[in-house]
Design a protein around this motif. Sequence first.
Motif: not given
Length: 155
Positions: A71-79, A90-94
């Motif tokens: 379930p570990r992920v990294a998520v990015i929202v950028d522009d 950027e978020f990280g977690g499960a």
Amino acid sequence: MTVTQRRGRRIMMTPEERDGYLAGRRTCRVATVGADGRPHVSALWFVWDGTALWLYSLVRSRRWAQTLRDPRVAVIVDDGDDYGELRGVEFGGAVEVVGEAPRTGEPCPALAAPERMFTAKYFGLDAMPHDGRHGWLRLVPETETSWDFRKLPRD
């Protein structure tokens, strides 16, 4: 949640700036971990409720299968196009699955608010159109990094 700004605190978004920014963005990129340890990155629609990032994913996707295994992920929202316009979070977690998967619309109080937000943001509707192909992943971030280069001094 741990804010992991090692440098550049002056370009870090405030919680209010972050919330407004995420409300105005439509697509994030989610990095998952494959069985072989290699990352996989894919684009996805999302909503942010101020505490959790809600990801609406096809349940028959590589991303979904990988998050069930790890379930570990990294998520990015950028522009931003020019250097001085770059900004993002950027978020990280499960992640965890919330509700039935695939989602068919069975009552799930935990999904009432995210589905209302998602439906308004992406479809302009009052009720969530369940297609029996998607499910919800919730990420309560363990880490957060943000930047807004528009805060940098101009020459």
